[in-house]
Design an enzyme around this catalytic site. Structure first.
Site, mmCIF file in Angstrom:
data_model
loop_
_atom_site.group_PDB
_atom_site.id
_atom_site.type_symbol
_atom_site.label_atom_id
_atom_site.label_comp_id
_atom_site.label_asym_id
_atom_site.label_seq_id
_atom_site.Cartn_x
_atom_site.Cartn_y
_atom_site.Cartn_z
ATOM 1 N N SER A 599 11.108 25.226 -31.323
ATOM 2 C CA SER A 599 10.285 25.150 -31.020
ATOM 3 C C SER A 599 10.790 24.913 -29.190
ATOM 4 O O SER A 599 11.603 26.146 -28.631
ATOM 5 C CB SER A 599 10.218 23.952 -31.061
ATOM 6 N N HIS A 712 3.853 25.910 -36.873
ATOM 7 C CA HIS A 712 4.990 25.168 -35.961
ATOM 8 C C HIS A 712 6.095 24.115 -37.297
ATOM 9 O O HIS A 712 7.219 24.303 -36.796
ATOM 10 C CB HIS A 712 4.541 23.924 -35.042
#
Length: 749
Positions: A599, A712
């Site tokens: 991320s 994610h």
């Protein structure tokens, strides 16, 4: 000592025949949070009992060490050990404090998902945990006020519905039957009604005689926030509203639920007034809230429906409100919006009474709530929570706080803000609940060498006792690396904290390859919690370095927000100084350095290899390489005019000038991209995919590994076999370029 746990039952509890082992506590790999914090001054019968207990334990230890050499049974951890991990979640203590219900999460037999079931354990530790439900997808247990019934969630036709499990006997009964399901239960004080949240619309409740007309699959998007990671695309006609249902299903069908709130806004966190006459909830009642600073309030409504009353309204958001015992005060987390928007706002603890709001932690510059980043929170089983707990006399509030990557329970005076710790140690408190008198607390705690277990805490004596041992049988076989914590002065003198894991079997005088692992966020923090990824890297022969550079949380408001106009930049410098500090120690081979991160850490990985050639290999995970990808997908702050005006980049081209894409020609490091194909926070097309294509255009060494169906959350709660494959690809890449192993999987074909 550890091998005695091999006699554990399937849930990791003591001996399956119900007999207790000589060992009453978890044997520690070094320090363990299960070590009791005993009250001073106790003597007499209790002291004699403890003396006899110690004698039995010493006898057991003597037998244990005489029977089997410890080292012979231990091995390094592997990637596939994840399939055997067992996670505990959502500890719920009964009103009388005698039992704790919790969720046990395990990997499915095909390794393609997770199964969850409800378990029960007595707080006196006299008996092993017992299973309450078969699962495979049960969760969110909640006790009735009289402790005779457990409400929980179970999927039915693809939606989570409320069920009731009576302890007097009988099967669980379905309570709700709503097209969009229900949230966890909030019991009324008299136990006759349950409040919950659902996005079910009135139209969905209407049964039509004729078949519904086919609906168009074309989406008309009018809002900046139109989809969410792990949620998909939002339906603008749907809103989360408060509902109630009688806590008594019919003889042959679920009960009839009633919608209490309505309108074009969402409500959350319903709770009852002490007399059951009103319901309280949190809501941000603005049509497009992303245009404005966050400003959720606390409202109340008659339990049968009616007009709203505003209970708490500050210039900022409100989280997790809790009513005081006398019903006249509200404790909550949140912050006051600053004059200029910040990229990071640290939550404080507030109390509102009689229209007066007081910040109890104005002088306590750490995070309120649990905030330690790990890859082993209970996947799909209900993760950590930090509820506010009032003491029975209304004079104090108990809550977790996180200081320098360590989460503990603290008690704050509701008038002065004076605080004292209820737990201490290098660990992370993940979730907890308390009895109505706040004397007994059930909590889950994990540390760098243990997955979390369920504990009970006496809030007066501060005595902490382990109730479950769900992974001891596996842990007894493993030799785990113990982290070394160190602080170092960065380039400008600012002190930064980092942790080191040395390879299993570390030999002084030998030089090892290094992996720098960068956390995401960027406003997040590493800390004292178990990280499978790091442990496996150490097991594979790597020194692992994981720092908390500036921008990390848990070090105060200024430390977290300082990168607002310098990202990436000074945080990158912090990371390089950490690497330099470790290289100077003499056991790291400076020619075999690797870097990875996910991320925001993926972005910093990309940035790192555009700024220096010192790294021989890099793995960028779920990265957000271009400027639009990061600022849009992270939390949509690009579309807040206040945020965009406050940045120094008024022109997208100006921002792009500092993006990794701008420096892609500088990259010489072999670079792997790991991407989830259904990642809506950092979509592949706006991150790794774009940079991968640019690198291939320049004939650089690069590969892209894409995971179908993954969001994610790939590393934390993706499909188990995908999580293991992800670890394999990361280490394959580093093994190939840092250790010279003949791996051909990534050769051009």
């Amino acid at each position: 000592m550890r091998h005695l746990a091999a006699f554990a039952a399937s849930d990791g509890s003591p001996h399956p025949n119900g007999k207790r082992l000589c060992l009453e506590r978890r044997p520690a790999h070094g320090w363990s949070p299960a070590r009791e914090q005993r009250p001073a001054g106790r003597r007499g019968r209790a002291e004699g009992t403890r003396a006899r207990r110690r004698s039995r334990i010493l006898a057991c230890l003597a037998l244990a060490y005489a029977a089997t050499p410890l080292a012979a049974q231990q091995r390094a951890i592997t990637d596939s050990d994840l399939f055997a991990f067992r996670w505990v979640a959502s500890p719920q203590i009964s009103p009388d404090g005698r039992q704790v219900a919790y969720v046990l999460v395990t990997v499915s037999a095909k390794h393609d998902g997770y199964e969850t079931s409800l378990w029960l354990v007595a707080t006196d530790g006299a008996s092993p945990p017992r299973r309450l439900t078969a699962g495979p997808k049960d969760g969110a247990p909640r006790w009735s006020p009289d402790g005779r019934t457990l409400a929980f969630l179970r999927p039915k036709d693809g939606q989570s519905q409320l069920y009731l499990l009576p302890f007097a006997g009988g099967e669980a009964q379905q309570l709700t039957e709503l097209p969009k399901g229900a949230s966890p239960a909030a019991w009324s004080p008299d136990g006759k009604t349950i409040a919950f949240v659902s996005s079910t619309t009135p139209d969905e409740l209407v049964k039509k005689d004729k078949r519904d007309e086919p609906k168009s699959d074309v989406r008309i998007v009018t809002r900046a926030v139109f989809r969410g990671d792990d949620e998909g695309y939002y339906d603008p006609a749907e809103h989360d509203h408060v509902w109630t249902v009688p806590a008594a299903p019919g003889a042959d069908r679920p009960a009839t639920a009633r919608q209490v709130t309505s309108g074009p806004f969402d409500e959350a966190a319903p709770q009852w007034s002490r007399d059951g006459a009103r319901l309280y909830f949190v809501s941000d009642r603005v049509a497009e809230p992303y245009y404005y600073p966050p400003d959720a309030n606390v409202y109340s409504i008659p339990s049968g429906g009616g007009a709203l009353d505003t209970v708490v309204d500050i210039n900022g958001p409100v989280f997790g409100p809790a009513l005081a015992p006398d019903g006249r005060g509200v404790a909550f987390r949140g912050w006051l919006n600053p004059p200029a928007a910040r990229s990071y706002n640290q939550s404080d603890l507030f109390v509102s009474r009689g229209g007066r709001v007081k910040n109890l932690t104005a002088d306590y510059d750490f995070d309120i709530g649990g905030a330690v980043l790990g890859d082993q929170a209970p996947p799909r089983g209900g993760e950590g929570s930090s509820p506010l707990i009032w003491t029975a006399d209304g004079r104090a509030v108990i809550v977790t706080t996180t200081e320098h990557g360590r989460s503990n329970l603290l008690r704050f005076d509701a008038e002065t803000g004076a605080h004292e710790p209820l737990t201490t140690g290098d660990h992370a408190v993940l979730a907890y609940t308390a009895t109505p008198d706040a004397r007994s607390i059930a909590l889950t705690i994990g540390d760098p060498t243990h997955l979390p277990d369920v504990y009970t805490l006496d809030a007066v004596t501060k005595r902490l006792v382990a109730l479950t041992h769900v992974n001891d049988s596996l842990w007894a076989k493993l030799e785990l690396a113990k982290p070394e914590d160190f602080w170092y002065p960065s380039f400008d003198g600012k002190r930064v904290e980092a942790w080191i894991l040395k390879p299993i079997g570390f030999t002084p005088g030998k030089k090892y390859p290094l992996i720098l692992d960068i956390h995401g966020g960027p406003h997040a923090a590493y800390g004292d919690i178990f990280f499978h990824e790091f442990q496996w890297m150490a097991a594979k022969g790597y020194v692992v370095l994981y720092p908390n550079p500036r921008g990390s949380t848990t070090y105060g408001q200024d430390f977290g927000n300082i990168i607002q106009y310098r990202y990436p930049g000074d945080d990158y410098k912090d990371l390089m100084v950490a690497v330099d500090s470790l290289v100077r120690r003499g056991y790291v081979d400076s020619t075999r350095l690797g870097v990875t991160g996910g991320s925001g850490g993926g972005l910093l990985t990309d940035w790192t290899v555009t700024q220096t050639h010192r790294f021989a290999a890099a793995v960028s995970q779920r990265d957000v390489a271009d400027w639009l990808g990061f600022w849009y997908t992270a939390d949509f702050t690009l579309f807040q005019p206040s945020w965009f005006r406050s940045t120094p980049f008024h022109d997208p081209q100006e921002f792009l000038a500092r993006s990794p894409v701008r420096y892609v020609e500088n990259v010489t490091t072999p670079l792997m991209f790991i991407l989830g194909e259904e990642d809506y926070r950092a979509p592949p097309t706006q991150g790794g995919e774009a940079m991968f294509r640019a690198l291939k255009y320049l004939h650089r060494t690069a590969v892209m590994v894409r995971f179908p169906g993954e969001s994610h959350e790939l590393s934390r709660s993706g499909k188990p076999h995908h999580r293991v494959e992800r670890l394999q690809h990361i280490l394959n890449w580093f093994d190939k370029y840092l250790q010279g192993k003949p791996i051909t999987l990534y050769d051009t074909r």
